[in-house]
Each structure stands twice: as C-alpha cells, then as structure tokens.
Design an enzyme around this catalytic site. Structure first.
Site: not given
Ligand code: IPE
Ligand code: IPE
Ligand code: MG
Length: 234
Positions: A19-21, A23, A36, A64, A67, A70
């Site tokens: 998680d965190g791509n 941001r 990503h 997920s 996801n 989105r």
């Molecule tokens: C969890 O991250 C899913 C993956 C890393 C693939 P999310 O960004 O979807 O989770 P939430 O929405 O913060 O709970």
């Molecule tokens: C995780 O990063 C990757 C996926 C859930 C596909 P995010 O896209 O959730 O990144 P943040 O949480 O918005 O930073």
């Molecule tokens: Mg996330």
C-alpha cells in the site's frame, strides 16, 4: 542485534499488503499511475530478495475485490501495467524456479492479461524453489463465501482441514508474517482466515520506497517476536 544483518529465523511465508503507491506519486506531484509503476519495480526487487534469502512462500496483495470500485481510469491503468510488466516479471520467476499461484477471481480481468497469468501459472507448476502467490481481485470475504458455498454444495459438515482446502491457499501454508506498508494499521480484507496466528508489521514506508535495508529491519523485528500460538512457553 544489527538490523542490517539477516536474522537466523525467517518467516517461511511472508505476505505483503503493498500500500502507498498513490501517496508516493502525490508527494512528487505525479499521477497515481506513476506510483503504481514504481510499485511494480519495488515488487520485483522485494520478491526476488525474499526468495534469494531463502523464504519459500511470498504473497503479494496486488489488487483487491474493492479496488474494482476505483475510477475506471485507474483500474484500466493498473491492468495495462500488469499486462506490460507481467510477461517479463513472471518469466523471470519461472527462470528462477519459482512457482506462480494466483488467489482471486481473475475472470474479471481482460482476456489478454488473463492469458499471461494463466500461462505463467501453468508453466511454473512444477517449479520447487519457492512459490509466489499473487492476490488479484482477491478479497477474504469473497474467498470464504466461495468456500462456504462449495461446502454447502457438498451437503455435509466439513472439518477445519477441508475448509482450508476450499480456500485459494489450499496448498500454501498460512503466512508467518504479514507486512503492510503505507501507514494504515488494517488488513483491508486480506487473508482473514489464514492470518489467525500471523505476525503483523505495519510500517509508514510507502510501498515504492521499501528497500532491502528496510526489509531486513522488518525481518529482524519478526525474529524478535515471541510466537506462542495460544500455548505457554516451555
Ligand atoms: C489494500 O490497499 C489493497 C492492496 C494493497 C492491493 P487499499 O488501499 O485498497 O486499502 P484501504 O482502502 O486503504 O483499506
Ligand atoms: C496500493 O497503493 C496499490 C493498490 C491498491 C492497487 P494505493 O493505490 O492504495 O496507494 P494509496 O494508498 O492511495 O497511497
Ligand atoms: Mg491504498
């Protein structure tokens, strides 16, 4: 203990909630898809490192069931990225003797992407050096619902072992360690049955920033944990 050294005890199965791509990209005033893209590079680096140091099972949570909700633009760019990257990445895994497994319902994915994934799963079936389990369109509630419905279809009560065999992870041990990057302290529908006795490590590091040094720190933290499984230390 020095945290840049590998500890003696390693998790047999490590799982990453990557998680965190988004941001990471936002901090750099870049579009989310740039995050990503960087995240995929990190996945490659970290997954390879895990197998190189002797871990047998690595699970990565890549997409997920939630996801899917989105914006279409982001979902499509994630599919495009997987399409672009998976052939090379999965080929590299195959060359390294790593079996690829997928947990989740990929029937929702574009056909060309499904084909790349299915081919990697099929051609790596006999690989024994390690298993890379990729969670794609995965949700633990969906997984459990499928298992329960399969059990109901079977028409009789099932044992705990039979329930395990109905999950996506039927031939994969429970994760010893689940690492979530990105600063959130939650599991977001990830391996909710299998995590019963997993150690959990949450780090503020955004996924694209995870490096080998930090991975070693995490592994050292894991090695310090006292895993009791409900028993008393003898
Ligand atoms: C969890 O991250 C899913 C993956 C890393 C693939 P999310 O960004 O979807 O989770 P939430 O929405 O913060 O709970
Ligand atoms: C995780 O990063 C990757 C996926 C859930 C596909 P995010 O896209 O959730 O990144 P943040 O949480 O918005 O930073
Ligand atoms: Mg996330």
């Amino acid at each position: 203990m020095r945290s840049d050294k590998l500890p003696e005890v390693l998790p047999g199965h490590i799982a990453f909630i990557m998680d965190g791509n988004g941001r990471w990209a936002k901090k750099r005033l870049l579009p989310r898809k740039a995050g990503h893209r960087e995240g995929v590079k990190t996945m490659r680096k970290i997954v390879n490192a895990c197998f190189d140091i002797g871990m047998r099972y690595v699970t990565v949570f890549a997409f997920s069931t939630e996801n899917k909700n989105r914006p279409e633009d982001e979902v499509n760019s994630l599919f495009a990225l997987m399409q672009e990257y998976f052939t090379e990445f999965l080929g590299e895994m195959l060359d390294n003797g790593i079996r690829i497994t997928v947990m989740g319902d990929i029937s929702y994915f574009p056909e060309s992407l499904r084909n790349i994934i299915s081919e990697a799963v099929a051609s790596s079936k006999e690989c024994t050096r390690g298993t890379l389990n990729i969670a794609l369109n995965y949700g633990a509630r969906d997984e459990m619902l499928r298992a329960v419905n399969a059990a109901v279809d079977g028409g009789k009560h099932i044992t705990a072992d039979e329930l395990s065999s109905l999950l996506y992870t039927s031939d994969i041990p429970d994760p010893d360690l689940i690492v979530r990057t990105g600063g959130e302290s939650r599991l977001s529908n990830f391996m909710l049955y299998q995590c019963a006795y997993s150690e959990l490590i949450f780090t503020k590091i955004l996924w694209p920033d995870l490096d080998i040094k930090k991975l070693y720190e995490i592994l050292n933290e894991y090695a310090m944990r006292d895993r009791r499984f409900g028993k008393i230390k003898s």
